[in-house]
Design a protein around this motif. Structure first.
Motif, PDB file in Angstrom:
ATOM      1  N   ALA A   1      17.279   0.432 -41.564  1.00 42.58           N
ATOM      2  CA  ALA A   1      17.564  -0.917 -41.086  1.00 42.58           C
ATOM      3  C   ALA A   1      16.739  -1.961 -41.836  1.00 42.58           C
ATOM      4  O   ALA A   1      15.530  -1.797 -42.024  1.00 42.58           O
ATOM      5  CB  ALA A   1      17.277  -0.998 -39.595  1.00 42.58           C
ATOM      6  N   LYS A   2      17.384  -3.037 -42.258  1.00 44.71           N
ATOM      7  CA  LYS A   2      16.693  -4.081 -43.007  1.00 44.71           C
ATOM      8  C   LYS A   2      15.761  -4.906 -42.128  1.00 44.71           C
ATOM      9  O   LYS A   2      14.833  -5.540 -42.637  1.00 44.71           O
ATOM     10  CB  LYS A   2      17.723  -4.998 -43.678  1.00 44.71           C
ATOM     11  N   ASN A   3      16.012  -4.931 -40.833  1.00 44.91           N
ATOM     12  CA  ASN A   3      15.176  -5.736 -39.944  1.00 44.91           C
ATOM     13  C   ASN A   3      13.979  -4.965 -39.395  1.00 44.91           C
ATOM     14  O   ASN A   3      13.269  -5.462 -38.526  1.00 44.91           O
ATOM     15  CB  ASN A   3      16.010  -6.294 -38.778  1.00 44.91           C
ATOM     16  N   ILE A   4      13.763  -3.751 -39.885  1.00 52.03           N
ATOM     17  CA  ILE A   4      12.634  -2.942 -39.424  1.00 52.03           C
ATOM     18  C   ILE A   4      11.800  -2.480 -40.617  1.00 52.03           C
ATOM     19  O   ILE A   4      12.313  -1.859 -41.556  1.00 52.03           O
ATOM     20  CB  ILE A   4      13.113  -1.724 -38.609  1.00 52.03           C
ATOM     21  N   THR A   5      10.517  -2.792 -40.580  1.00 47.62           N
ATOM     22  CA  THR A   5       9.593  -2.342 -41.619  1.00 47.62           C
ATOM     23  C   THR A   5       9.450  -0.824 -41.547  1.00 47.62           C
ATOM     24  O   THR A   5       9.231  -0.282 -40.465  1.00 47.62           O
ATOM     25  CB  THR A   5       8.208  -2.990 -41.415  1.00 47.62           C
ATOM     26  N   PRO A   6       9.586  -0.113 -42.664  1.00 48.04           N
ATOM     27  CA  PRO A   6       9.403   1.342 -42.624  1.00 48.04           C
ATOM     28  C   PRO A   6       8.027   1.705 -42.069  1.00 48.04           C
ATOM     29  O   PRO A   6       7.030   1.083 -42.427  1.00 48.04           O
ATOM     30  CB  PRO A   6       9.525   1.757 -44.094  1.00 48.04           C
ATOM     31  N   ARG A   7       7.975   2.683 -41.182  1.00 44.71           N
ATOM     32  CA  ARG A   7       6.696   3.024 -40.559  1.00 44.71           C
ATOM     33  C   ARG A   7       5.712   3.594 -41.564  1.00 44.71           C
ATOM     34  O   ARG A   7       4.498   3.490 -41.367  1.00 44.71           O
ATOM     35  CB  ARG A   7       6.899   3.983 -39.386  1.00 44.71           C
ATOM     36  N   GLU A   8       6.226   4.188 -42.663  1.00 44.44           N
ATOM     37  CA  GLU A   8       5.330   4.705 -43.696  1.00 44.44           C
ATOM     38  C   GLU A   8       4.626   3.570 -44.437  1.00 44.44           C
ATOM     39  O   GLU A   8       3.549   3.758 -45.010  1.00 44.44           O
ATOM     40  CB  GLU A   8       6.126   5.545 -44.714  1.00 44.44           C
ATOM     41  N   GLU A   9       5.230   2.393 -44.380  1.00 46.29           N
ATOM     42  CA  GLU A   9       4.691   1.229 -45.091  1.00 46.29           C
ATOM     43  C   GLU A   9       3.687   0.457 -44.230  1.00 46.29           C
ATOM     44  O   GLU A   9       2.623   0.056 -44.706  1.00 46.29           O
ATOM     45  CB  GLU A   9       5.862   0.324 -45.493  1.00 46.29           C
TER      46      GLU A   9
ATOM     47  N   TYR B   1       2.748   0.832 -40.095  1.00 46.75           N
ATOM     48  CA  TYR B   1       3.087   1.414 -38.799  1.00 46.75           C
ATOM     49  C   TYR B   1       3.058   0.382 -37.683  1.00 46.75           C
ATOM     50  O   TYR B   1       3.948   0.370 -36.830  1.00 46.75           O
ATOM     51  CB  TYR B   1       2.129   2.555 -38.469  1.00 46.75           C
ATOM     52  N   SER B   2       2.065  -0.476 -37.673  1.00 40.83           N
ATOM     53  CA  SER B   2       1.944  -1.489 -36.621  1.00 40.83           C
ATOM     54  C   SER B   2       3.133  -2.440 -36.630  1.00 40.83           C
ATOM     55  O   SER B   2       3.686  -2.778 -35.576  1.00 40.83           O
ATOM     56  CB  SER B   2       0.639  -2.278 -36.778  1.00 40.83           C
ATOM     57  N   GLN B   3       3.533  -2.867 -37.834  1.00 41.50           N
ATOM     58  CA  GLN B   3       4.668  -3.785 -37.924  1.00 41.50           C
ATOM     59  C   GLN B   3       5.966  -3.063 -37.581  1.00 41.50           C
ATOM     60  O   GLN B   3       6.857  -3.642 -36.945  1.00 41.50           O
ATOM     61  CB  GLN B   3       4.756  -4.384 -39.330  1.00 41.50           C
ATOM     62  N   TRP B   4       6.081  -1.799 -37.984  1.00 45.11           N
ATOM     63  CA  TRP B   4       7.252  -1.001 -37.602  1.00 45.11           C
ATOM     64  C   TRP B   4       7.403  -0.961 -36.087  1.00 45.11           C
ATOM     65  O   TRP B   4       8.504  -1.172 -35.558  1.00 45.11           O
ATOM     66  CB  TRP B   4       7.103   0.427 -38.148  1.00 45.11           C
ATOM     67  N   TYR B   5       6.309  -0.716 -35.398  1.00 47.12           N
ATOM     68  CA  TYR B   5       6.319  -0.639 -33.937  1.00 47.12           C
ATOM     69  C   TYR B   5       6.816  -1.953 -33.327  1.00 47.12           C
ATOM     70  O   TYR B   5       7.698  -1.956 -32.447  1.00 47.12           O
ATOM     71  CB  TYR B   5       4.912  -0.308 -33.442  1.00 47.12           C
ATOM     72  N   LEU B   6       6.292  -3.065 -33.798  1.00 44.40           N
ATOM     73  CA  LEU B   6       6.701  -4.366 -33.276  1.00 44.40           C
ATOM     74  C   LEU B   6       8.154  -4.685 -33.627  1.00 44.40           C
ATOM     75  O   LEU B   6       8.886  -5.278 -32.826  1.00 44.40           O
ATOM     76  CB  LEU B   6       5.770  -5.456 -33.814  1.00 44.40           C
ATOM     77  N   ASP B   7       8.576  -4.274 -34.824  1.00 43.78           N
ATOM     78  CA  ASP B   7       9.963  -4.513 -35.240  1.00 43.78           C
ATOM     79  C   ASP B   7      10.947  -3.732 -34.367  1.00 43.78           C
ATOM     80  O   ASP B   7      12.031  -4.232 -34.032  1.00 43.78           O
ATOM     81  CB  ASP B   7      10.149  -4.112 -36.705  1.00 43.78           C
ATOM     82  N   VAL B   8      10.590  -2.499 -34.003  1.00 51.30           N
ATOM     83  CA  VAL B   8      11.447  -1.686 -33.142  1.00 51.30           C
ATOM     84  C   VAL B   8      11.606  -2.358 -31.780  1.00 51.30           C
ATOM     85  O   VAL B   8      12.717  -2.438 -31.234  1.00 51.30           O
ATOM     86  CB  VAL B   8      10.884  -0.254 -32.977  1.00 51.30           C
ATOM     87  N   ILE B   9      10.494  -2.859 -31.238  1.00 55.50           N
ATOM     88  CA  ILE B   9      10.534  -3.549 -29.943  1.00 55.50           C
ATOM     89  C   ILE B   9      11.423  -4.782 -30.018  1.00 55.50           C
ATOM     90  O   ILE B   9      12.248  -5.033 -29.124  1.00 55.50           O
ATOM     91  CB  ILE B   9       9.113  -3.927 -29.497  1.00 55.50           C
ATOM     92  N   LYS B  10      11.284  -5.544 -31.095  1.00 54.18           N
ATOM     93  CA  LYS B  10      12.079  -6.765 -31.254  1.00 54.18           C
ATOM     94  C   LYS B  10      13.558  -6.432 -31.413  1.00 54.18           C
ATOM     95  O   LYS B  10      14.417  -7.056 -30.769  1.00 54.18           O
ATOM     96  CB  LYS B  10      11.584  -7.550 -32.462  1.00 54.18           C
ATOM     97  N   ALA B  11      13.878  -5.459 -32.264  1.00 56.76           N
ATOM     98  CA  ALA B  11      15.273  -5.105 -32.514  1.00 56.76           C
ATOM     99  C   ALA B  11      15.959  -4.570 -31.260  1.00 56.76           C
ATOM    100  O   ALA B  11      17.146  -4.830 -31.030  1.00 56.76           O
ATOM    101  CB  ALA B  11      15.354  -4.074 -33.642  1.00 56.76           C
TER     102      ALA B  11
ATOM    103  N   SER C   1      -4.510  -7.492 -28.246  1.00 60.77           N
ATOM    104  CA  SER C   1      -3.391  -6.945 -27.472  1.00 60.77           C
ATOM    105  C   SER C   1      -2.298  -6.388 -28.388  1.00 60.77           C
ATOM    106  O   SER C   1      -2.199  -6.740 -29.564  1.00 60.77           O
ATOM    107  CB  SER C   1      -2.812  -8.021 -26.553  1.00 60.77           C
ATOM    108  N   ARG C   2      -1.485  -5.513 -27.822  1.00 58.13           N
ATOM    109  CA  ARG C   2      -0.315  -4.974 -28.506  1.00 58.13           C
ATOM    110  C   ARG C   2       0.733  -4.671 -27.434  1.00 58.13           C
ATOM    111  O   ARG C   2       0.420  -4.034 -26.430  1.00 58.13           O
ATOM    112  CB  ARG C   2      -0.671  -3.713 -29.296  1.00 58.13           C
ATOM    113  N   LEU C   3       1.953  -5.128 -27.648  1.00 58.41           N
ATOM    114  CA  LEU C   3       2.999  -5.006 -26.642  1.00 58.41           C
ATOM    115  C   LEU C   3       3.079  -3.587 -26.087  1.00 58.41           C
ATOM    116  O   LEU C   3       3.114  -2.611 -26.839  1.00 58.41           O
ATOM    117  CB  LEU C   3       4.352  -5.404 -27.231  1.00 58.41           C
ATOM    118  N   PHE C   4       3.097  -3.496 -24.774  1.00 55.38           N
ATOM    119  CA  PHE C   4       3.169  -2.265 -23.982  1.00 55.38           C
ATOM    120  C   PHE C   4       1.881  -1.438 -24.036  1.00 55.38           C
ATOM    121  O   PHE C   4       1.459  -0.905 -23.010  1.00 55.38           O
ATOM    122  CB  PHE C   4       4.366  -1.381 -24.394  1.00 55.38           C
TER     123      PHE C   4
END
Length: 480
Positions: A2-10, A12-22, A145-148
């Motif tokens: 998915a283009k709107n989600i940062t790869p977790r290998e790249e 991880y923190s941003q991947w997690y937030l992107d998954v929540i947003k998507a 903080s970090r969501l959830f």
């Protein structure tokens, strides 16, 4: 990918937030450190809550509600407790335009106010045990903080029980730990290790703390839930006394235990991928979505959609109300509709287009593996249920295999540092240190003692850090 989600290998923190947003699970609130749980996230929490609440009631517990605000003097009655929570407390000093005679603390947890109430309700051994749980919000002021996973305000349940004997209270503590383990593993597909917390990681005011520890896909540990044997500490602080069968005035023995919306974070970081959220079927609010497909509007409305609604009704009788929905957003391209449900973690997609209709079949697409296959209408209800069970089992097995592949045993501190740096994950080692040794290890490596596993509690060996014999086997990890 998915283009709107940062790869977790790249990242991880941003991947997690992107998954929540998507997946539209949560968003940031106007108050720093707080979050808004969106409908998709809250419906997932309701499913998690449902499984736990039923298990609590099956074990004899009842729900009640206690106040949000706690007199500051209550926290000060239990010295270890107030010391442990003081930096995290939010305090109300003014109300109604006036300064309060005594500051009120927004509950970080409710042992104190519940202890106060139990002291009024418990008079005799006949009043015991008291088995109460409450579903509520609490506040622990978080600087990072970090969501959830870590927010200033979060939702949880907190069980609080009082007993006549030490043995009964310890039995309760371990019973609820097992309730947690069972639901986490069987419903959330989270493999967890149950164990006792070390002295340095123990809940403030508890004699013993027991935990469920899970490994996330970045190899860090997450404390998924805890159960505390409080001994008589809070009973003595709040005068929870009772007359025994022998007519002797005694202090009660108490416990507390809790899980929170942190479990949503655990689900995300255990099961999701670079395309978005994956939800285990047993806690998925929507387990399957049926998509009528086709360019011919008359066939969509007159043939495909009625058949989809018929199948959905049958499946909802089998799987539970509202478990299966029909997507009729025909203004969207099929690919966009597929992507929408994929990112929201719907376990199973069911497609019904012209080709499938002509063959009196539907196409099933699994979210966990991407596997797709056709099944006839008459076999669909049975196969859908079997497929959802298979997805559930696969998610658990996949997570457990990952944990086992990233668990390592070491015998020295040098080896400990090397493995932690090069491989990460869970490190098993014999440990006989106390708070000072725990602090030194954490300062040197950022890793902490996650627990002493209960299934290996009688295993003993030479401490990797102090060299002492007779040390307990411990699990160390970097953690959230």
């Amino acid at each position: 990918m998915a283009k709107n989600i940062t790869p977790r290998e790249e990242d991880y923190s941003q991947w997690y937030l992107d998954v929540i947003k998507a997946a539209e699970l949560a968003d940031y609130a106007p108050v720093r450190g707080c979050m808004v749980i969106r409908p998709n996230g809250y419906s997932l929490w309701e499913m998690i809550q449902k499984h736990f609440d039923e298990a609590f009631k099956d074990t004899g517990h009842v729900n009640a509600y206690f106040p949000l605000l706690i007199p500051n003097s209550f926290l000060e009655k239990e010295a270890d407790h107030v010391e442990g929570f003081a930096p995290e407390c939010a305090v109300v000093t003014h109300a109604g335009g006036e300064e309060l005679e005594e500051p009120l603390v927004v509950r970080p947890t409710s042992e104190t106010v519940i202890g106060h109430m139990y002291s009024k309700w418990v008079q005799s051994w006949r009043d015991l045990p008291v088995l109460i749980n409450q579903w509520c919000n609490v506040m622990r002021w978080e600087k990072r903080s970090r969501l959830f996973l870590r927010t200033s305000e979060f939702l949880w349940q907190e069980g609080h029980t009082a007993h006549a004997t030490k043995e009964e209270a310890m039995e309760e503590t371990l019973k609820m730990l097992e309730v947690y383990r069972k639901i986490m593993e069987e419903m959330l597909a989270l493999p967890v290790i149950t164990g006792e917390k070390s002295e340095g990681e123990r809940f403030p005011g508890a004699d013993n703390t027991f935990t469920c520890e899970a490994m996330m896909t970045d190899k860090k540990a997450l404390q998924a839930g805890t159960s505390h044997f409080l001994g008589q500490n809070f009973a003595k602080a709040f005068d929870i006394t009772f007359q025994s069968r022998e007519g002797v005035l005694e202090y009660a023995w108490t416990t507390s235990w809790g899980v929170s919306t942190r479990l949503i974070g655990a689900i995300i970081m255990t099961h999701s991928d670079n395309d978005g959220l994956i939800i285990p079927p047993y806690v998925a609010p929507v387990k399957a979505v049926i998509l009528p497909l086709g360019a011919d509007e008359s066939k969509l409305a007159g043939l495909y959609e009625p058949k989809a609604q018929e199948l959905a009704a049958t499946l909802n009788e089998i799987l539970g109300k509202r478990s299966v929905k029909v997507d009729t957003r025909y203004h969207m391209r099929p690919a966009d509709r597929f992507f929408y449900h994929l990112q929201r973690g719907i376990p199973l997609r069911i497609e019904l287009g012209e080709k499938e209709y002509s063959k009196e079949s539907v196409r099933l697409v699994r979210r966990d593996t991407g596997e797709r296959f056709d099944v006839s209408w008459d076999k669909a209800p049975e196969v859908v249920k079997e497929t959802l069970d298979a997805i559930q089992a696969n998610l658990y097995r996949r997570a457990k295999d990952f944990r086992e592949a990233n668990t390592h045993y070491v015998e020295s501190f040098d080896e400990f540092k090397k493995v932690l740096e090069e491989k990460g994950g869970f490190i098993k080692a014999y440990f006989a240190g106390g708070k000072e040794e725990e602090r030194a290890i954490k300062e040197a490596t950022t890793a902490t003692v996650r627990c002493f596993p209960l299934d290996e509690e009688h295993t003993r060996g030479k401490c990797f850090y102090t060299g002492k014999e007779g040390a307990r086997l411990a699990i160390f990890a970097k953690a959230y």
